[in-house]
Design a protein around this motif. Sequence first.
Motif, mmCIF file in Angstrom:
data_model
loop_
_atom_site.group_PDB
_atom_site.id
_atom_site.type_symbol
_atom_site.label_atom_id
_atom_site.label_comp_id
_atom_site.label_asym_id
_atom_site.label_seq_id
_atom_site.Cartn_x
_atom_site.Cartn_y
_atom_site.Cartn_z
ATOM 1 N N VAL A 195 -0.718 -7.147 -5.812
ATOM 2 C CA VAL A 195 0.084 -5.747 -5.729
ATOM 3 C C VAL A 195 0.457 -6.067 -4.841
ATOM 4 N N VAL A 196 0.760 -6.659 -3.153
ATOM 5 C CA VAL A 196 1.535 -6.522 -2.362
ATOM 6 C C VAL A 196 2.622 -7.226 -2.968
ATOM 7 N N VAL A 197 3.219 -7.207 -3.266
ATOM 8 C CA VAL A 197 4.209 -9.269 -4.265
ATOM 9 C C VAL A 197 5.023 -7.531 -5.134
ATOM 10 N N THR A 262 0.851 -3.094 2.439
ATOM 11 C CA THR A 262 -0.594 -3.893 2.824
ATOM 12 C C THR A 262 -1.362 -2.856 3.183
ATOM 13 N N TYR A 263 -1.106 -2.177 4.203
ATOM 14 C CA TYR A 263 -2.488 -1.640 5.124
ATOM 15 C C TYR A 263 -2.846 -0.811 3.757
ATOM 16 N N ILE A 264 -1.923 0.003 2.651
ATOM 17 C CA ILE A 264 -2.380 0.308 1.584
ATOM 18 C C ILE A 264 -3.469 -0.377 0.809
ATOM 19 N N VAL A 265 -3.159 -1.238 0.186
ATOM 20 C CA VAL A 265 -3.515 -2.563 -0.639
ATOM 21 C C VAL A 265 -4.587 -2.601 -0.126
ATOM 22 N N GLU A 266 -5.156 -2.706 1.091
ATOM 23 C CA GLU A 266 -6.429 -3.430 2.372
ATOM 24 C C GLU A 266 -6.962 -2.503 2.171
ATOM 25 N N THR A 267 -6.886 -1.091 1.949
ATOM 26 C CA THR A 267 -7.648 0.278 1.890
ATOM 27 C C THR A 267 -8.917 0.421 0.460
#
Length: 333
Positions: A195-197, A262-267
């Motif tokens: 997702v990040v990439v 990255t912060y959004i994906v981590e959440t």
Amino acid sequence: MRRYMQTLGKKVFLFVTSVLLLSVLVFYISRLAPGEPLVSYYGDRVEKMSPEEQEWARARLGLDAPIYVQYIRWLQNAFQGDFGISYKYKMDVTEVIGGRIVNTLLLGGTGFVLIFAFALLLGVVCAWQEDKLLDRVICKIGTVTGCIPEFWLSLVLILIFSVGLRWLPSSGAYSIGKEADLADRLRHLILPLFVVVISHLWYYAYMIRNKLLEEVRAEYVLLARMKGLRKSRVMFGHCLRNVLPSYFSIMAISVPHVLGGTYIVETVFSYPGLGTLTYESARYQDYNLLMILSLLTGITVIFCNMAAQAVSERIDPRIRMEDQNRYEEVERL
């Protein structure tokens, strides 16, 4: 040497000033936001406290003084290496962050490298095949993928690969009891890393493609082609080299963009990194933890921008000459 030391001194001064200004803004905004930090520390017991007990609890946490006094205290302690304790975790904030930062570096750092490695590759391919079928296909697919929100894509992937097919885990950085298992960590990393990439790839690939096409249409390229130089030599020996300063500048500017993603994906994936920790600290008014997390993010962004400028000056003499001319004008004044 004198000029170099003056330039270095200005950059250090700018860096320190920016970090201090950021700390003041975060400190004031976090404390003026609605919410009760006592709930983060004491939980539901706050509702049973009398007004006197709540005042005692505030004094114990250092929240009874005016905001500017609280900031001066925090700054004095920070210079001594004491950033306070986390209200939620009842631990020193550096210990809380130390247990999460590796996960974010693994996800965000790997994603950052992959984004710009593939962005450069796609940019070169599209510029080489300008307006041909491959270029048009890549552009259309990239436009579609670049418009998909990260949180929505994350939920769709969880629904397909975790809930439906049960191939990949939907949350966490590793399974219980398998913290040292590299294969298990990689399985947990696949979906959030994808997702990040994919969410950032085409945005930067398209910028690199356009930069290369600007160079391809420059007069020196026409002259080189007229002299009989091969297209590949002109593209990789001249055009790509001239685009590299812009490429590094784009990388620096992208740090907050990729880091935010990255912060959004981590959440969404409940991935135990700094992104999830930042969300929790803001939600529960965990002031000390929020301060150091915001400063870490800000320092990273400021440092990367300064580093990229230094690299650009090193690669492109034109930037160095412009800075030297400005310096000479200031000296004359």
